[in-house]
Design a protein around this motif. Structure first.
Motif, PDB file in Angstrom:
ATOM      1  N   TRP A 275     -47.204 -18.748  17.525  1.00  0.00           N
ATOM      2  CA  TRP A 275     -45.940 -18.529  16.793  1.00  0.00           C
ATOM      3  C   TRP A 275     -46.062 -19.192  15.425  1.00  0.00           C
ATOM      4  O   TRP A 275     -46.588 -20.303  15.318  1.00  0.00           O
ATOM      5  CB  TRP A 275     -44.755 -19.114  17.563  1.00  0.00           C
ATOM      6  CG  TRP A 275     -43.439 -18.971  16.834  1.00  0.00           C
ATOM      7  CD1 TRP A 275     -42.721 -17.824  16.709  1.00  0.00           C
ATOM      8  CD2 TRP A 275     -42.720 -19.990  16.125  1.00  0.00           C
ATOM      9  NE1 TRP A 275     -41.584 -18.067  15.955  1.00  0.00           N
ATOM     10  CE2 TRP A 275     -41.558 -19.396  15.588  1.00  0.00           C
ATOM     11  CE3 TRP A 275     -42.939 -21.339  15.888  1.00  0.00           C
ATOM     12  CZ2 TRP A 275     -40.621 -20.094  14.830  1.00  0.00           C
ATOM     13  CZ3 TRP A 275     -42.011 -22.043  15.144  1.00  0.00           C
ATOM     14  CH2 TRP A 275     -40.867 -21.426  14.617  1.00  0.00           C
ATOM     15  N   PHE A 276     -45.576 -18.516  14.386  1.00  0.00           N
ATOM     16  CA  PHE A 276     -45.557 -19.058  13.014  1.00  0.00           C
ATOM     17  C   PHE A 276     -46.954 -19.513  12.579  1.00  0.00           C
ATOM     18  O   PHE A 276     -47.105 -20.515  11.882  1.00  0.00           O
ATOM     19  CB  PHE A 276     -44.550 -20.216  12.922  1.00  0.00           C
ATOM     20  CG  PHE A 276     -44.000 -20.462  11.518  1.00  0.00           C
ATOM     21  CD1 PHE A 276     -44.459 -19.769  10.405  1.00  0.00           C
ATOM     22  CD2 PHE A 276     -43.004 -21.415  11.316  1.00  0.00           C
ATOM     23  CE1 PHE A 276     -43.946 -20.007   9.128  1.00  0.00           C
ATOM     24  CE2 PHE A 276     -42.470 -21.671  10.041  1.00  0.00           C
ATOM     25  CZ  PHE A 276     -42.959 -20.961   8.947  1.00  0.00           C
ATOM     26  N   LEU A 277     -47.966 -18.786  13.022  1.00  0.00           N
ATOM     27  CA  LEU A 277     -49.330 -19.051  12.571  1.00  0.00           C
ATOM     28  C   LEU A 277     -49.517 -18.175  11.340  1.00  0.00           C
ATOM     29  O   LEU A 277     -49.480 -16.951  11.460  1.00  0.00           O
ATOM     30  CB  LEU A 277     -50.300 -18.655  13.697  1.00  0.00           C
ATOM     31  CG  LEU A 277     -51.792 -18.843  13.470  1.00  0.00           C
ATOM     32  CD1 LEU A 277     -52.117 -20.292  13.185  1.00  0.00           C
ATOM     33  CD2 LEU A 277     -52.549 -18.401  14.724  1.00  0.00           C
TER      34      LEU A 277
ATOM     35  N   TRP B 289     -31.348 -22.158   2.501  1.00  0.00           N
ATOM     36  CA  TRP B 289     -31.462 -23.610   2.654  1.00  0.00           C
ATOM     37  C   TRP B 289     -32.415 -24.048   3.742  1.00  0.00           C
ATOM     38  O   TRP B 289     -32.652 -25.235   3.918  1.00  0.00           O
ATOM     39  CB  TRP B 289     -30.085 -24.206   2.951  1.00  0.00           C
ATOM     40  CG  TRP B 289     -29.276 -23.439   3.976  1.00  0.00           C
ATOM     41  CD1 TRP B 289     -28.232 -22.585   3.709  1.00  0.00           C
ATOM     42  CD2 TRP B 289     -29.434 -23.424   5.405  1.00  0.00           C
ATOM     43  NE1 TRP B 289     -27.738 -22.047   4.876  1.00  0.00           N
ATOM     44  CE2 TRP B 289     -28.456 -22.548   5.938  1.00  0.00           C
ATOM     45  CE3 TRP B 289     -30.298 -24.067   6.302  1.00  0.00           C
ATOM     46  CZ2 TRP B 289     -28.326 -22.284   7.297  1.00  0.00           C
ATOM     47  CZ3 TRP B 289     -30.175 -23.808   7.663  1.00  0.00           C
ATOM     48  CH2 TRP B 289     -29.195 -22.925   8.141  1.00  0.00           C
ATOM     49  N   ASN B 290     -32.957 -23.116   4.522  1.00  0.00           N
ATOM     50  CA  ASN B 290     -33.658 -23.594   5.725  1.00  0.00           C
ATOM     51  C   ASN B 290     -35.060 -24.135   5.459  1.00  0.00           C
ATOM     52  O   ASN B 290     -35.492 -25.084   6.093  1.00  0.00           O
ATOM     53  CB  ASN B 290     -33.656 -22.509   6.806  1.00  0.00           C
ATOM     54  CG  ASN B 290     -34.427 -21.290   6.402  1.00  0.00           C
ATOM     55  OD1 ASN B 290     -34.455 -20.926   5.234  1.00  0.00           O
ATOM     56  ND2 ASN B 290     -35.073 -20.648   7.344  1.00  0.00           N
ATOM     57  N   LEU B 291     -35.780 -23.501   4.502  1.00  0.00           N
ATOM     58  CA  LEU B 291     -37.107 -24.010   4.114  1.00  0.00           C
ATOM     59  C   LEU B 291     -37.112 -23.988   2.581  1.00  0.00           C
ATOM     60  O   LEU B 291     -37.780 -23.143   1.967  1.00  0.00           O
ATOM     61  CB  LEU B 291     -38.217 -23.101   4.665  1.00  0.00           C
ATOM     62  CG  LEU B 291     -38.285 -22.929   6.188  1.00  0.00           C
ATOM     63  CD1 LEU B 291     -39.213 -21.783   6.574  1.00  0.00           C
ATOM     64  CD2 LEU B 291     -38.764 -24.202   6.866  1.00  0.00           C
TER      65      LEU B 291
ATOM     66  N   THR C 215     -41.175 -21.469  -3.460  1.00  0.00           N
ATOM     67  CA  THR C 215     -42.518 -21.366  -4.051  1.00  0.00           C
ATOM     68  C   THR C 215     -43.239 -20.110  -3.572  1.00  0.00           C
ATOM     69  O   THR C 215     -44.091 -19.580  -4.270  1.00  0.00           O
ATOM     70  CB  THR C 215     -43.354 -22.615  -3.704  1.00  0.00           C
ATOM     71  OG1 THR C 215     -43.323 -22.800  -2.282  1.00  0.00           O
ATOM     72  CG2 THR C 215     -42.796 -23.856  -4.369  1.00  0.00           C
ATOM     73  N   TRP C 216     -42.864 -19.634  -2.409  1.00  0.00           N
ATOM     74  CA  TRP C 216     -43.435 -18.395  -1.848  1.00  0.00           C
ATOM     75  C   TRP C 216     -43.080 -17.189  -2.734  1.00  0.00           C
ATOM     76  O   TRP C 216     -43.722 -16.160  -2.715  1.00  0.00           O
ATOM     77  CB  TRP C 216     -42.893 -18.249  -0.425  1.00  0.00           C
ATOM     78  CG  TRP C 216     -43.248 -17.057   0.372  1.00  0.00           C
ATOM     79  CD1 TRP C 216     -42.385 -16.158   0.913  1.00  0.00           C
ATOM     80  CD2 TRP C 216     -44.548 -16.639   0.786  1.00  0.00           C
ATOM     81  NE1 TRP C 216     -43.066 -15.219   1.632  1.00  0.00           N
ATOM     82  CE2 TRP C 216     -44.397 -15.478   1.567  1.00  0.00           C
ATOM     83  CE3 TRP C 216     -45.837 -17.130   0.565  1.00  0.00           C
ATOM     84  CZ2 TRP C 216     -45.475 -14.808   2.132  1.00  0.00           C
ATOM     85  CZ3 TRP C 216     -46.914 -16.456   1.125  1.00  0.00           C
ATOM     86  CH2 TRP C 216     -46.723 -15.315   1.892  1.00  0.00           C
ATOM     87  N   LYS C 217     -42.005 -17.346  -3.520  1.00  0.00           N
ATOM     88  CA  LYS C 217     -41.582 -16.288  -4.439  1.00  0.00           C
ATOM     89  C   LYS C 217     -41.978 -16.615  -5.881  1.00  0.00           C
ATOM     90  O   LYS C 217     -42.488 -15.757  -6.612  1.00  0.00           O
ATOM     91  CB  LYS C 217     -40.058 -16.117  -4.369  1.00  0.00           C
ATOM     92  CG  LYS C 217     -39.565 -15.623  -3.023  1.00  0.00           C
ATOM     93  CD  LYS C 217     -38.054 -15.691  -2.930  1.00  0.00           C
ATOM     94  CE  LYS C 217     -37.519 -15.226  -1.600  1.00  0.00           C
ATOM     95  NZ  LYS C 217     -37.906 -13.881  -1.183  1.00  0.00           N
TER      96      LYS C 217
ATOM     97  N   PRO D 119     -49.294  -9.408   5.192  1.00  0.00           N
ATOM     98  CA  PRO D 119     -47.929  -8.991   4.841  1.00  0.00           C
ATOM     99  C   PRO D 119     -46.913  -9.648   5.756  1.00  0.00           C
ATOM    100  O   PRO D 119     -47.119  -9.770   6.956  1.00  0.00           O
ATOM    101  CB  PRO D 119     -47.956  -7.475   5.029  1.00  0.00           C
ATOM    102  CG  PRO D 119     -49.183  -7.158   5.784  1.00  0.00           C
ATOM    103  CD  PRO D 119     -50.141  -8.292   5.612  1.00  0.00           C
ATOM    104  N   PHE D 120     -45.798 -10.074   5.145  1.00  0.00           N
ATOM    105  CA  PHE D 120     -44.749 -10.802   5.870  1.00  0.00           C
ATOM    106  C   PHE D 120     -43.416 -10.143   5.560  1.00  0.00           C
ATOM    107  O   PHE D 120     -43.060  -9.980   4.388  1.00  0.00           O
ATOM    108  CB  PHE D 120     -44.730 -12.266   5.383  1.00  0.00           C
ATOM    109  CG  PHE D 120     -43.704 -13.118   6.072  1.00  0.00           C
ATOM    110  CD1 PHE D 120     -44.071 -13.998   7.072  1.00  0.00           C
ATOM    111  CD2 PHE D 120     -42.362 -13.038   5.729  1.00  0.00           C
ATOM    112  CE1 PHE D 120     -43.126 -14.780   7.726  1.00  0.00           C
ATOM    113  CE2 PHE D 120     -41.408 -13.807   6.374  1.00  0.00           C
ATOM    114  CZ  PHE D 120     -41.797 -14.686   7.372  1.00  0.00           C
ATOM    115  N   GLY D 121     -42.664  -9.767   6.601  1.00  0.00           N
ATOM    116  CA  GLY D 121     -41.343  -9.185   6.354  1.00  0.00           C
ATOM    117  C   GLY D 121     -40.886  -8.404   7.556  1.00  0.00           C
ATOM    118  O   GLY D 121     -41.626  -8.238   8.527  1.00  0.00           O
TER     119      GLY D 121
HETATM  120  O1  6OD Z   1     -44.270 -18.739   5.968  1.00  0.00           O
HETATM  121  C1  6OD Z   1     -43.733 -17.995   5.137  1.00  0.00           C
HETATM  122  O2  6OD Z   1     -44.320 -17.591   4.144  1.00  0.00           O
HETATM  123  C2  6OD Z   1     -42.345 -17.570   5.325  1.00  0.00           C
HETATM  124  N1  6OD Z   1     -41.907 -16.645   4.458  1.00  0.00           N
HETATM  125  C3  6OD Z   1     -41.587 -18.100   6.303  1.00  0.00           C
HETATM  126  C4  6OD Z   1     -40.240 -17.763   6.511  1.00  0.00           C
HETATM  127  C5  6OD Z   1     -39.511 -18.436   7.398  1.00  0.00           C
HETATM  128  C6  6OD Z   1     -38.115 -18.176   7.585  1.00  0.00           C
HETATM  129  O3  6OD Z   1     -37.266 -18.994   7.835  1.00  0.00           O
END
Ligand code: 6OD
Ligand code: NAD
Length: 486
Positions: free
Chosen positions: A447-449, A154-156, A162-164, A455-457
């Motif tokens: 941060w969060f750039l 629920w957070n984003l 859409t990222w998936k 790759p993200f994970g």
């Molecule tokens: O920015 C993104 O693609 C991503 N997966 C962010 C995730 C944030 C977590 O709460």
């Protein structure tokens, strides 16, 4: 009252059982819609629709036509961005200042990005010597998996969905999405956008409801679902892994975190303060990347704590629809109970509450909202429960340190390993510490750039696999190697 329905085979539909549950605005505590409560029967219908779309109309399109569909979806989100924004703000309580910059633009960008990337993917090939002077040609093609189950938190909501969904469709699959029970609306609006964009029915399906024993679990256990992509709590990830085991389903997991921020005394002080305010309090601390453990080199410690606390006190907490609001409520009363229990646990363990630690005194309709104060603690031992466990709220503990090795050991002393933020002007040190941090992502002086190609994970209990760029496209497809003797 407004009804949020499933979106199955191109139609908005009620649950087979006709069951619903309330959608509550966390800023006011008031119910404003009912949500269809899906179960195995609804999942069966959605998976069947997705399977038929995959075997027919979606796969009958050329790759270029499929990717054009995704670009039209991106345009459709942008054309209705105010509607998406308001829906996201009402479901989550997140302030306009965050959702308008992060959630909704990224929702559209994810579709455009993966459409462009998939258009430009290349197949690999090898020439192999065979000793007879003729050789062999090996080439590798990639193929979609079929129906993908997408389970979101629920957070984003729109951003992570859409990222998936975007890379899954770009790779040629069809999807069944189970959004969080807390945040159903933008997933459903997206169904309308798919319809208007002329995407064949059944390519994108949404079933609402809960996880254990209901829609979420049914999706993970369905034999026709080839893979599950999940973002949420680590404990839920374990449950899903068990459910996927009998069919050896592929899984991609983005899970919890307990992320460190490390501030060295040589840092650009103002940048470190600005960055830490963002990394602790953005989205009311409900971003998996938020820093809940802040380590500050001792010569800077007192000044840093005092300045961060004063900036936290300046954050405007309240009405998400007010342009000046910095921080909205937590997602629900239940989550607020959990965060308040962590506040109590910290004081029991001897924390000094530098600021916050309670519930803000809001008036009018926001009295019933699930707000908490931005909170900063110092003085806890590293084995305190609130330093070990993810809280997922607007809170951090600040610990002093003297040596680089000491801070690395503290930063890595966690079962999680999602990300870290380092603040220093010494780039040699930045590279050295980044190399030593056990995490999938390290930000230096930021941060969060995000670069969507990267790759993200996480490592350890923060996840399995990587999303982003070709990593996503590879998860949502299988390779086939063809060897031709020349
Ligand atoms: O920015 C993104 O693609 C991503 N997966 C962010 C995730 C944030 C977590 O709460
Ligand atoms: P959650 O695990 O409670 O729920 C996530 C989703 O899983 C929901 O849709 C829920 O209905 C479903 N679900 C729950 N149990 C299930 C089951 N047994 N089978 C199938 N589905 C099930 O997580 P949440 O509270 O929605 O989100 C917060 C958590 O997500 C935090 O731990 C946060 O760190 C994590 N998170 C991680 C990332 C990341 O990228 N690593 C990003 C965002 C959030």
């Amino acid at each position: 009252m407004k009804k949020v329905k499933h979106f199955i085979d191109g139609e908005m539909t009620a649950s087979v059982s006709k069951e619903t549950f309330p959608n509550v605005n966390p800023a006011t505590g008031k119910e404003f819609a009912t949500i269809a409560r899906g179960d195995a029967a609804d999942i069966d219908a959605a998976v069947d629709a997705a399977r038929r779309a995959f075997q027919g109309p979606w796969s009958d399109l050329s790759k270029a036509e499929r990717l054009d569909c995704l670009v039209r979806v991106a345009h459709g989100i942008r054309a209705r961005s105010e509607e998406f924004l308001k829906a996201e703000m009402k479901d989550t309580g997140k302030p306009r200042s965050f959702a308008a910059k992060v959630d909704i633009p990224r929702g559209a960008a994810n579709f455009e990005f993966f459409a462009r990337l998939a258009r430009n993917t290349e197949h690999t090939s090898f020439h192999t010597e065979t000793g007879d002077g003729r050789g062999a040609l090996q080439y590798v093609t990639r193929h979609p998996l079929g129906v993908i189950g997408v389970i979101c938190p629920w957070n984003l909501p729109l951003l992570l969905l859409t990222w998936k969904v975007a890379p899954a469709l770009a790779a040629g699959n069809c999807v069944v999405v189970k959004p969080s029970e807390e945040t159903p609306t933008t997933a459903t609006l997206l169904g309308e956008v798919f319809k208007d964009a002329g995407v064949p029915d059944g390519v994108y399906n949404v079933v609402h409801g809960f996880g254990p024993g209901e829609a979420g679990e049914a999706l993970t256990k369905h034999p026709d679902v080839a893979a599950i992509t999940f973002t949420g709590e680590t404990h839920t990830g374990s449950r899903i892994m068990e459910a996927c085991a009998p069919h050896i389903k592929k899984v991609s997991f983005e899970l919890g975190g307990k992320n460190p921020a490390i501030v060295f005394a040589d840092t650009d002080f103002d940048a470190a303060i600005d960055g830490t305010i963002r990394s602790v309090f953005s989205n009311t601390g409900q971003v998996c990347l938020c820093s809940e453990r802040v380590y500050v080199e001792r010569p800077l410690f007192d000044r840093f704590v005092e300045t961060l606390a004063s900036r936290a006190q300046d954050l405007k907490v309240g009405d998400p629809f007010d342009d000046d609001t910095d921080m909205g409520p937590l997602i629900s009363q239940a989550h607020r109970e959990k965060v308040l229990a962590a506040f109590a646990s910290a004081t029991d363990a001897g924390a000094e509450v530098v600021t916050g630690g309670g519930v803000p005194d809001l008036s009018g309709k926001f009295k019933g909202g699930s707000f908490v104060e931005p909170t900063i603690w110092t003085g806890l031992p590293e084995d305190a429960a609130v330093i070990k466990d993810e809280i997922f709220g607007p809170v951090c503990h600040i610990q002093p340190f003297d040596e680089e090795e000491e801070v690395l050991a503290m930063a890595n002393d966690t079962r999680y390993g999602l990300c870290a933020a380092l603040w220093t002007r010494d780039l040699q040190r930045a590279h050295r510490v980044a190399a030593g941090i056990e995490a999938g992502l390290v930000w230096v002086n930021s941060w969060f750039l995000r670069d969507l190609r990267a790759p993200f994970g996480g490592v350890k209990m923060s996840g399995i696999g990587r999303e982003g760029g070709v990593h996503s496209l590879n998860f949502y497809s299988e390779s086939k190697t063809v060897c031709v003797k020349l």
